[in-house]
Design a protein around this motif. Structure first.
Motif, PDB file in Angstrom:
ATOM      1  N   GLU A 153      39.882  48.781  35.353  1.00  0.00           N
ATOM      2  CA  GLU A 153      38.505  49.311  35.227  1.00  0.00           C
ATOM      3  C   GLU A 153      37.559  48.233  34.730  1.00  0.00           C
ATOM      4  O   GLU A 153      36.359  48.278  34.967  1.00  0.00           O
ATOM      5  CB  GLU A 153      38.458  50.463  34.197  1.00  0.00           C
ATOM      6  N   GLN A 154      38.112  47.287  33.980  1.00  0.00           N
ATOM      7  CA  GLN A 154      37.264  46.240  33.378  1.00  0.00           C
ATOM      8  C   GLN A 154      37.196  44.987  34.241  1.00  0.00           C
ATOM      9  O   GLN A 154      36.692  43.948  33.812  1.00  0.00           O
ATOM     10  CB  GLN A 154      37.788  45.903  31.984  1.00  0.00           C
ATOM     11  N   GLY A 155      37.732  45.045  35.487  1.00  0.00           N
ATOM     12  CA  GLY A 155      37.573  43.935  36.417  1.00  0.00           C
ATOM     13  C   GLY A 155      38.841  43.175  36.745  1.00  0.00           C
ATOM     14  O   GLY A 155      38.799  42.245  37.551  1.00  0.00           O
ATOM     15  N   PHE A 156      39.986  43.555  36.133  1.00  0.00           N
ATOM     16  CA  PHE A 156      41.238  42.869  36.459  1.00  0.00           C
ATOM     17  C   PHE A 156      41.685  43.297  37.859  1.00  0.00           C
ATOM     18  O   PHE A 156      41.706  44.486  38.178  1.00  0.00           O
ATOM     19  CB  PHE A 156      42.321  43.210  35.421  1.00  0.00           C
ATOM     20  N   ARG A 157      42.037  42.311  38.711  1.00  0.00           N
ATOM     21  CA  ARG A 157      42.379  42.627  40.107  1.00  0.00           C
ATOM     22  C   ARG A 157      43.677  43.438  40.165  1.00  0.00           C
ATOM     23  O   ARG A 157      44.686  43.028  39.599  1.00  0.00           O
ATOM     24  CB  ARG A 157      42.544  41.330  40.911  1.00  0.00           C
ATOM     25  N   PRO A 158      43.649  44.581  40.875  1.00  0.00           N
ATOM     26  CA  PRO A 158      44.829  45.467  40.865  1.00  0.00           C
ATOM     27  C   PRO A 158      46.106  44.805  41.382  1.00  0.00           C
ATOM     28  O   PRO A 158      47.205  45.168  40.959  1.00  0.00           O
ATOM     29  CB  PRO A 158      44.406  46.644  41.748  1.00  0.00           C
ATOM     30  N   GLU A 159      45.971  43.805  42.280  1.00  0.00           N
ATOM     31  CA  GLU A 159      47.200  43.179  42.809  1.00  0.00           C
ATOM     32  C   GLU A 159      47.965  42.408  41.729  1.00  0.00           C
ATOM     33  O   GLU A 159      49.130  42.061  41.917  1.00  0.00           O
ATOM     34  CB  GLU A 159      46.909  42.291  44.029  1.00  0.00           C
ATOM     35  N   GLY A 160      47.313  42.144  40.590  1.00  0.00           N
ATOM     36  CA  GLY A 160      47.994  41.412  39.518  1.00  0.00           C
ATOM     37  C   GLY A 160      48.657  42.294  38.479  1.00  0.00           C
ATOM     38  O   GLY A 160      49.342  41.807  37.574  1.00  0.00           O
TER      39      GLY A 160
END
Ligand SMILES: N[C@@H](CCC(=O)N[C@@H](CSCO)C(=O)NCC(=O)O)C(=O)O
Ligand SMILES: [Zn+2]
Ligand SMILES: [Zn+2]
Length: 190
Positions: free
Chosen positions: A141-148
């Motif tokens: 939600e805070q901008g971390f890319r979901p693929e990581g």
């Protein structure tokens, strides 16, 4: 390199079961806010939510709880302000450096009576080590890319921490018990 949190990135240091507390300090160069804790913390955990204080560059906060009567502000209390008084946890932060010294629950809530604190703000050794990782998916939600996110979960597992997208099962059970008792679906006395 991606930092989960400085106290987790290189493995976890176990706390001392006989440790009896210490002082937390804000990060101002002078006139630091000082909070004295009269016991160790409980349920210490990594938290990925957007509200808990995280050190610079870290994806997660590390936050534990302590009975409110074990917490006292012992210097420079005038520098504290409440970040969001409508939140369940009223986070008292230093107006100058931004560090959160303690989070207090004032409204009716299953964790009322416990304050949320960050033991990394102490120079003392022996604080309970993180027990689990909570609100992991919240970093997306805070901008971390979901693929990581799988890599983040693997990192926690590699240092021996279980991951959850809310709190740990025992804490969620406490919340559910409180809710069930409040609605009358569970007896007040169990
Ligand atoms: N996805 C949201 C979750 C925020 C959230 O619910 N945080 C929990 C855990 S904080 C410490 O473990 C909570 O209880 N919050 C109450 C409060 O912050 O007042 C987000 O990331 O914002
Ligand atoms: Zn400060
Ligand atoms: Zn949080």
């Amino acid at each position: 390199m991606l930092s989960i949190h400085p106290s987790i990135d290189n493995g976890i240091t176990k706390g001392d079961s006989n440790f009896s507390g210490g002082k937390l300090y804000c990060r101002c160069p002078s006139n630091k806010v000082e909070v004295t804790l009269g016991s160790n913390v409980l349920h210490n955990h990594a938290c990925g939510c957007s509200k808990c204080w995280k050190p610079e560059g870290a994806l997660f906060s590390v936050v534990g709880v302590i009975p409110v009567d074990k917490v006292s502000v012992t210097a420079n209390a005038d520098k504290l302000h409440i970040i969001d008084s409508s939140a369940a946890i009223q986070r008292n932060a230093c107006k100058e450096c931004g560090v959160h010294l303690f989070g207090r629950i004032v409204n009716d809530h299953p964790f009322k009576g416990l304050d949320f604190v960050h033991t990394e703000l102490s120079d003392s050794k022996g604080w309970q080590e993180p027990q689990f990782a909570a609100f992991v998916s919240s970093i997306i939600e805070q901008g971390f890319r979901p693929e990581g996110i799988d890599g983040v979960r693997e990192k926690f597992k590699s240092v021996g921490l279980e991951t959850y997208d809310v709190l740990s099962p025992p804490l969620m059970d406490l919340i559910a018990t409180y809710t069930g008792q409040k609605s009358g679906k569970l007896p007040a006395k169990l």
